[in-house]
Scaffold this motif. Structure first.
Motif, PDB file in Angstrom:
ATOM      1  N   GLY A   1      18.667  81.348-111.885  1.00  0.00           N
ATOM      2  CA  GLY A   1      17.308  81.732-112.259  1.00  0.00           C
ATOM      3  C   GLY A   1      16.336  80.572-112.166  1.00  0.00           C
ATOM      4  N   ALA A   2      16.776  79.386-112.642  1.00  0.00           N
ATOM      5  CA  ALA A   2      15.911  78.210-112.609  1.00  0.00           C
ATOM      6  C   ALA A   2      15.588  77.801-111.180  1.00  0.00           C
ATOM      7  CB  ALA A   2      16.589  77.056-113.354  1.00  0.00           C
ATOM      8  N   VAL A   3      16.612  77.724-110.326  1.00  0.00           N
ATOM      9  CA  VAL A   3      16.427  77.280-108.946  1.00  0.00           C
ATOM     10  C   VAL A   3      15.577  78.279-108.156  1.00  0.00           C
ATOM     11  CG1 VAL A   3      17.601  76.802-106.765  1.00  0.00           C
ATOM     12  CG2 VAL A   3      18.542  75.927-108.908  1.00  0.00           C
ATOM     13  N   ILE A   4      15.867  79.563-108.315  1.00  0.00           N
ATOM     14  CA  ILE A   4      15.154  80.600-107.559  1.00  0.00           C
ATOM     15  C   ILE A   4      13.679  80.637-107.933  1.00  0.00           C
ATOM     16  CG2 ILE A   4      14.958  83.088-107.196  1.00  0.00           C
ATOM     17  CD1 ILE A   4      18.082  83.130-107.707  1.00  0.00           C
ATOM     18  N   ASN A   5      13.402  80.624-109.240  1.00  0.00           N
ATOM     19  CA  ASN A   5      12.010  80.694-109.669  1.00  0.00           C
ATOM     20  C   ASN A   5      11.229  79.440-109.273  1.00  0.00           C
ATOM     21  OD1 ASN A   5      12.852  83.083-110.784  1.00  0.00           O
ATOM     22  ND2 ASN A   5      11.873  82.736-112.763  1.00  0.00           N
ATOM     23  N   ARG A   6      11.886  78.293-109.361  1.00  0.00           N
ATOM     24  CA  ARG A   6      11.236  77.045-108.965  1.00  0.00           C
ATOM     25  C   ARG A   6      10.860  77.094-107.478  1.00  0.00           C
ATOM     26  NH1 ARG A   6      10.881  71.806-110.691  1.00  0.00           N
ATOM     27  NH2 ARG A   6      10.671  70.231-109.056  1.00  0.00           N
ATOM     28  N   SER A   7      11.780  77.550-106.651  1.00  0.00           N
ATOM     29  CA  SER A   7      11.526  77.644-105.225  1.00  0.00           C
ATOM     30  C   SER A   7      10.417  78.649-104.920  1.00  0.00           C
ATOM     31  CB  SER A   7      12.814  78.042-104.497  1.00  0.00           C
ATOM     32  OG  SER A   7      12.573  78.270-103.123  1.00  0.00           O
ATOM     33  N   SER A   8      10.452  79.799-105.589  1.00  0.00           N
ATOM     34  CA  SER A   8       9.475  80.855-105.324  1.00  0.00           C
ATOM     35  C   SER A   8       8.059  80.403-105.649  1.00  0.00           C
ATOM     36  CB  SER A   8       9.821  82.109-106.140  1.00  0.00           C
ATOM     37  OG  SER A   8      11.068  82.633-105.752  1.00  0.00           O
ATOM     38  N   ILE A   9       7.857  79.855-106.854  1.00  0.00           N
ATOM     39  CA  ILE A   9       6.512  79.432-107.249  1.00  0.00           C
ATOM     40  C   ILE A   9       6.077  78.208-106.444  1.00  0.00           C
ATOM     41  CG2 ILE A   9       5.099  78.557-109.146  1.00  0.00           C
ATOM     42  CD1 ILE A   9       5.714  81.552-109.264  1.00  0.00           C
TER      43      ILE A   9
ATOM     44  N   ILE B   1      11.717  76.778-116.070  1.00  0.00           N
ATOM     45  CA  ILE B   1      12.140  77.042-117.449  1.00  0.00           C
ATOM     46  C   ILE B   1      12.273  78.537-117.687  1.00  0.00           C
ATOM     47  CG2 ILE B   1      11.479  76.825-119.871  1.00  0.00           C
ATOM     48  CD1 ILE B   1      10.019  74.215-119.063  1.00  0.00           C
ATOM     49  N   GLN B   2      11.298  79.292-117.199  1.00  0.00           N
ATOM     50  CA  GLN B   2      11.311  80.743-117.406  1.00  0.00           C
ATOM     51  C   GLN B   2      12.504  81.383-116.714  1.00  0.00           C
ATOM     52  OE1 GLN B   2      10.073  83.305-114.860  1.00  0.00           O
ATOM     53  NE2 GLN B   2      10.817  84.836-116.304  1.00  0.00           N
ATOM     54  N   GLY B   3      12.832  80.918-115.498  1.00  0.00           N
ATOM     55  CA  GLY B   3      13.967  81.464-114.762  1.00  0.00           C
ATOM     56  C   GLY B   3      15.278  81.159-115.448  1.00  0.00           C
ATOM     57  N   ALA B   4      15.396  79.945-116.003  1.00  0.00           N
ATOM     58  CA  ALA B   4      16.613  79.579-116.722  1.00  0.00           C
ATOM     59  C   ALA B   4      16.764  80.422-117.980  1.00  0.00           C
ATOM     60  CB  ALA B   4      16.573  78.089-117.086  1.00  0.00           C
ATOM     61  N   THR B   5      15.649  80.669-118.667  1.00  0.00           N
ATOM     62  CA  THR B   5      15.679  81.447-119.906  1.00  0.00           C
ATOM     63  C   THR B   5      16.104  82.883-119.649  1.00  0.00           C
ATOM     64  OG1 THR B   5      13.904  80.086-120.837  1.00  0.00           O
ATOM     65  CG2 THR B   5      14.313  82.219-121.875  1.00  0.00           C
ATOM     66  N   THR B   6      15.517  83.509-118.636  1.00  0.00           N
ATOM     67  CA  THR B   6      15.854  84.901-118.360  1.00  0.00           C
ATOM     68  C   THR B   6      17.196  85.027-117.664  1.00  0.00           C
ATOM     69  OG1 THR B   6      14.569  84.789-116.301  1.00  0.00           O
ATOM     70  CG2 THR B   6      13.459  85.672-118.242  1.00  0.00           C
ATOM     71  N   GLY B   7      17.714  83.912-117.148  1.00  0.00           N
ATOM     72  CA  GLY B   7      19.029  83.952-116.506  1.00  0.00           C
ATOM     73  C   GLY B   7      20.172  84.041-117.493  1.00  0.00           C
ATOM     74  N   ILE B   8      19.888  83.795-118.767  1.00  0.00           N
ATOM     75  CA  ILE B   8      20.941  83.806-119.782  1.00  0.00           C
ATOM     76  C   ILE B   8      21.583  85.177-119.909  1.00  0.00           C
ATOM     77  CG2 ILE B   8      21.414  83.547-122.253  1.00  0.00           C
ATOM     78  CD1 ILE B   8      19.230  81.418-122.333  1.00  0.00           C
ATOM     79  N   GLY B   9      20.754  86.218-119.857  1.00  0.00           N
ATOM     80  CA  GLY B   9      21.255  87.559-120.151  1.00  0.00           C
ATOM     81  C   GLY B   9      21.663  88.384-118.957  1.00  0.00           C
ATOM     82  N   GLY B  10      21.664  87.791-117.761  1.00  0.00           N
ATOM     83  CA  GLY B  10      22.100  88.533-116.588  1.00  0.00           C
ATOM     84  C   GLY B  10      21.177  89.679-116.248  1.00  0.00           C
ATOM     85  N   ILE B  11      21.745  90.829-115.957  1.00  0.00           N
ATOM     86  CA  ILE B  11      20.981  91.969-115.441  1.00  0.00           C
ATOM     87  C   ILE B  11      19.903  92.445-116.411  1.00  0.00           C
ATOM     88  CG2 ILE B  11      22.648  93.658-116.323  1.00  0.00           C
ATOM     89  CD1 ILE B  11      22.051  95.338-113.842  1.00  0.00           C
ATOM     90  N   PHE B  12      20.144  92.324-117.712  1.00  0.00           N
ATOM     91  CA  PHE B  12      19.187  92.854-118.678  1.00  0.00           C
ATOM     92  C   PHE B  12      17.916  92.004-118.742  1.00  0.00           C
ATOM     93  CE2 PHE B  12      23.268  94.584-119.965  1.00  0.00           C
ATOM     94  CZ  PHE B  12      22.938  95.927-120.101  1.00  0.00           C
TER      95      PHE B  12
END
Length: 272
Positions: A238-246, A122-133
């Motif tokens: 963001g969602a996929v990467i963070n899920r895999s990492s954790i 969820i956190q990765g998807a949320t922060t993925g909305i704004g791209g680089i920022f």
């Protein structure tokens, strides 16, 4: 009280050692993860770089004091017994966990790992909305979540992250997930010191600094994070990467802490 048989403990230890041997490190395309971050540094506004740097520096206090990253132990302990204090009736931590089946520790550790993996998604998807920022926010938050899940798993197996030696072990677990095969082998050798009671001087001397740990961890999935810089599309990445990492971190933490508990029980049986 004998919780598990010697045969069971030795068999489970073999399974963990097989898992360790299967950790082949990073694939080639993951090893080049540093390259995108070289590109990212060139195109990222200075104020975002400064923000990431400050967040990484703040994590440095974790080794010394735990700082804001220490988890509340009671929250995890209540998962074992929600009705009353685990340390009631004259029992202490060692008494409780020495009589607790490893299968119960595994159950709670798996529950925590699954929960934190969902949160990371969820956190990765949320922060993925704004791209680089929002990427500037995502990296330090993900590191903080990594520390949290490792601390919670340590508590599941009867270890206290309030102790500095345990925080060093946790940092080593974090390093393990982002190292190549040579690095993994070296870290496993260092962690074996914990199974032999050498928990302080050797490990502390081998820890080369928190910033290096964070940099290695960040760079290990750098190229994947590059895709998260794309606004909107970054939600999926963001969602996929963070899920895999954790998920990987939770698995490594469980295996490495589980091995410590199993080895301790084998030693106890051998001393009887």
């Amino acid at each position: 009280m004998k919780v598990e048989s010697a045969e069971y403990l030795f068999e489970e230890k073999k399974k963990i050692e097989a898992w360790e041997n299967d950790q082949k490190g990073l694939w080639f395309w993951e090893k080049i993860g540093r390259l995108p971050f070289l590109m990212l540094d060139k195109i990222t506004p200075k104020f975002i770089q400064d923000k990431i740097g400050l967040a990484i520096d703040e994590l440095g206090s974790y080794i010394q004091t735990g700082g804001q990253y220490l988890v509340k132990e009671d929250t995890i302990l209540k998962k074992f017994n929600p009705n009353h204090s685990l340390w009631s009736e004259g029992h202490n931590r060692n008494d409780f966990f020495s009589n607790l089946p490893i299968s119960k520790m595994d159950e709670i550790a798996d529950e925590i790992g699954n929960s934190r993996t969902k949160l990371a998604t969820i956190q990765g998807a949320t922060t993925g909305i704004g791209g680089i920022f929002t990427l500037a926010v995502d990296i330090p938050v993900l590191l903080g979540l990594s520390l949290k899940v490792l601390q919670e798993i340590s508590i599941c197996y009867g270890y206290d992250p309030n102790e500095k030696s345990e925080r060093i072990f946790i940092v080593k677990c974090l390093q393990f997930t982002s190292s190549d095969i040579v690095g993994k082998k070296a870290i496993l050798e260092e962690l074996s010191a914990y199974n032999q009671g050498n928990q302080n001087n050797q490990m502390i001397s081998q820890l080369q600094g928190w910033r290096e740990v964070v940099t290695t961890y960040r760079d290990s999935f750098g190229w994947k994070k590059l895709f998260q810089m794309i606004p909107i599309a970054g939600i999926i990445f963001g969602a996929v990467i963070n899920r895999s990492s954790i998920g990987d971190i939770a698995e490594a933490g469980k295996m490495l802490y589980r091995k410590r508990r199993i080895v301790e029980r084998i030693h106890q049986l051998e001393s009887i």
